[in-house]
Scaffold this motif. Structure first.
Motif, PDB file in Angstrom:
ATOM      1  N   GLU A  64      -0.758  -0.511   4.696  1.00 15.67           N
ATOM      2  CA  GLU A  64       0.049  -1.376   5.555  1.00 15.67           C
ATOM      3  C   GLU A  64      -0.703  -1.761   6.815  1.00 15.67           C
ATOM      4  N   ASP A  65      -0.346  -2.931   7.347  1.00 17.71           N
ATOM      5  CA  ASP A  65      -0.976  -3.406   8.579  1.00 17.71           C
ATOM      6  C   ASP A  65      -0.341  -2.710   9.780  1.00 17.71           C
ATOM      7  N   THR A  66      -0.741  -3.102  10.986  1.00 19.30           N
ATOM      8  CA  THR A  66      -0.240  -2.436  12.183  1.00 19.30           C
ATOM      9  C   THR A  66       1.241  -2.700  12.440  1.00 19.30           C
ATOM     10  N   SER A  67       1.815  -3.683  11.749  1.00 14.31           N
ATOM     11  CA  SER A  67       3.253  -3.939  11.881  1.00 14.31           C
ATOM     12  C   SER A  67       4.061  -3.211  10.825  1.00 14.31           C
ATOM     13  N   GLY A  68       3.385  -2.454   9.960  1.00 10.28           N
ATOM     14  CA  GLY A  68       4.070  -1.727   8.892  1.00 10.28           C
ATOM     15  C   GLY A  68       4.304  -2.547   7.641  1.00 10.28           C
ATOM     16  N   ARG A  69       3.745  -3.762   7.587  1.00 13.37           N
ATOM     17  CA  ARG A  69       3.914  -4.623   6.410  1.00 13.37           C
ATOM     18  C   ARG A  69       2.823  -4.329   5.385  1.00 13.37           C
ATOM     19  N   PRO A  70       3.183  -4.285   4.097  1.00 14.22           N
ATOM     20  CA  PRO A  70       2.186  -4.038   3.046  1.00 14.22           C
ATOM     21  C   PRO A  70       1.133  -5.139   3.008  1.00 14.22           C
ATOM     22  N   LEU A  71      -0.113  -4.733   2.771  1.00 13.56           N
ATOM     23  CA  LEU A  71      -1.231  -5.681   2.670  1.00 13.56           C
ATOM     24  C   LEU A  71      -1.455  -6.149   1.237  1.00 13.56           C
ATOM     25  N   GLY A  72      -0.705  -5.611   0.278  1.00 10.10           N
ATOM     26  CA  GLY A  72      -0.955  -5.942  -1.122  1.00 10.10           C
ATOM     27  C   GLY A  72      -2.092  -5.118  -1.703  1.00 10.10           C
ATOM     28  N   VAL A  73      -2.425  -4.013  -1.041  1.00  9.75           N
ATOM     29  CA  VAL A  73      -3.504  -3.132  -1.460  1.00  9.75           C
ATOM     30  C   VAL A  73      -2.933  -1.730  -1.637  1.00  9.75           C
ATOM     31  N   THR A  74      -3.297  -1.080  -2.733  1.00 11.41           N
ATOM     32  CA  THR A  74      -2.955   0.326  -2.893  1.00 11.41           C
ATOM     33  C   THR A  74      -4.224   1.151  -2.849  1.00 11.41           C
ATOM     34  N   ALA A  75      -4.088   2.369  -2.355  1.00 11.82           N
ATOM     35  CA  ALA A  75      -5.204   3.311  -2.313  1.00 11.82           C
ATOM     36  C   ALA A  75      -4.717   4.609  -2.944  1.00 11.82           C
ATOM     37  N   VAL A 115      -7.391  24.498   0.690  1.00  7.16           N
ATOM     38  CA  VAL A 115      -7.077  23.116   0.320  1.00  7.16           C
ATOM     39  C   VAL A 115      -6.197  23.100  -0.937  1.00  7.16           C
ATOM     40  N   THR A 116      -5.067  22.381  -0.829  1.00 11.38           N
ATOM     41  CA  THR A 116      -4.182  22.240  -1.984  1.00 11.38           C
ATOM     42  C   THR A 116      -4.124  20.810  -2.505  1.00 11.38           C
ATOM     43  N   GLU A 117      -4.457  19.836  -1.664  1.00 11.61           N
ATOM     44  CA  GLU A 117      -4.534  18.442  -2.112  1.00 11.61           C
ATOM     45  C   GLU A 117      -5.277  17.592  -1.086  1.00 11.61           C
ATOM     46  N   VAL A 118      -5.626  16.396  -1.516  1.00  9.43           N
ATOM     47  CA  VAL A 118      -6.230  15.404  -0.632  1.00  9.43           C
ATOM     48  C   VAL A 118      -5.245  14.245  -0.564  1.00  9.43           C
ATOM     49  N   LEU A 119      -4.857  13.882   0.659  1.00  8.01           N
ATOM     50  CA  LEU A 119      -3.863  12.828   0.883  1.00  8.01           C
ATOM     51  C   LEU A 119      -4.480  11.657   1.620  1.00  8.01           C
ATOM     52  N   LEU A 120      -3.888  10.493   1.428  1.00  7.27           N
ATOM     53  CA  LEU A 120      -4.271   9.283   2.149  1.00  7.27           C
ATOM     54  C   LEU A 120      -3.134   8.883   3.072  1.00  7.27           C
ATOM     55  N   ILE A 121      -3.477   8.356   4.222  1.00 10.51           N
ATOM     56  CA  ILE A 121      -2.481   7.850   5.165  1.00 10.51           C
ATOM     57  C   ILE A 121      -2.514   6.334   5.067  1.00 10.51           C
ATOM     58  N   PRO A 122      -1.371   5.683   4.881  1.00  7.48           N
ATOM     59  CA  PRO A 122      -1.348   4.257   4.530  1.00  7.48           C
ATOM     60  C   PRO A 122      -1.783   3.273   5.609  1.00  7.48           C
ATOM     61  N   ASN A 123      -1.874   3.702   6.861  1.00  3.08           N
ATOM     62  CA  ASN A 123      -2.189   2.760   7.943  1.00  3.08           C
ATOM     63  C   ASN A 123      -3.624   2.255   7.859  1.00  3.08           C
ATOM     64  N   ASP A 124      -3.771   0.926   7.839  1.00  2.00           N
ATOM     65  CA  ASP A 124      -5.104   0.310   7.815  1.00  2.00           C
ATOM     66  C   ASP A 124      -5.810   0.610   9.132  1.00  2.00           C
ATOM     67  N   GLN A 125      -6.951   1.281   9.054  1.00  2.00           N
ATOM     68  CA  GLN A 125      -7.710   1.669  10.241  1.00  2.00           C
ATOM     69  C   GLN A 125      -8.830   0.684  10.560  1.00  2.00           C
ATOM     70  N   SER A 126      -8.904  -0.440   9.851  1.00  2.00           N
ATOM     71  CA  SER A 126     -10.035  -1.353  10.031  1.00  2.00           C
ATOM     72  C   SER A 126      -9.857  -2.344  11.174  1.00  2.00           C
TER      73      SER A 126
END
Length: 176
Positions: A45-56, A137-148
């Motif tokens: 998601e972008d900085t406004s919380g809207r999906p970018l159309g990208v999944t990770a 370590v029990t898992e590896v997680l991703l945080i949805p906020n676009d950091q770019s």
């Protein structure tokens, strides 16, 4: 040369501009986006919380020594996939190794632009996370906020800085 009448009126014009706020900060404001819910697979998601159309997605991980520094012991080697991202300017998300209570043990930002294109259009890659206690370590997680996004603030660039910025990058000790 400017006529004396124009020069005589210049201080009054400057005072009027200063009082009206025109000489102040261009209306620059800084805000920070809320951190999204971490998961093995996320919709970026972008900085406004809207999906970018990208999944990770984290498609796998294991503990093993890094081949370049095996004497340092086990590290977290994980594989990831971006679907719908652009190879050259795709988004970046934070990847974190977490314990059973979802407390981050180590994090870093991964970018779609650093991944390899697959025949199906997805971008895949792998990376390593260093943690103090790999056995936790029990898992590896991703945080949805676009950091770019550009992180210039109003203090750094009053004209082009400001706006909504991604949340602070995740780090060791953060509850996800």
């Amino acid at each position: 040369m400017l006529p004396a009448r124009i020069l005589a009126g210049a201080p009054a014009v400057l005072v009027i501009l200063a009082l009206s706020g025109c000489s102040s900060h261009w209306g620059c404001t800084d805000t920070t986006a809320e951190r999204g819910e971490a998961g093995v697979g996320v919709e970026v998601e972008d900085t406004s919380g809207r999906p970018l159309g990208v999944t990770a997605e984290v498609v796998g991980w294991r503990l093993e020594p890094h081949p370049q520094v095996p004497a340092e012991g086990d590290k977290v080697h994980f594989r990831y996939r971006f679907d719908g991202a652009d190879e050259t300017s795709g988004p970046g998300v934070d990847a974190c190794a977490v314990n059973s209570e979802r407390v981050a043990l180590g994090c870093q930002t991964i970018y779609a632009s650093g991944a390899r294109a697959e025949p199906d259009g997805a971008l895949t890659g792998d990376d390593w996370l260093t943690v103090e206690r790999p056995e936790q370590v029990t898992e590896v997680l991703l945080i949805p906020n676009d950091q770019s996004h550009d992180r210039r603030t109003c203090d750094q660039d009053i004209k082009d800085g400001g706006g909504t910025h991604p949340p602070k990058a995740a780090g060791r000790g953060d509850q996800l």
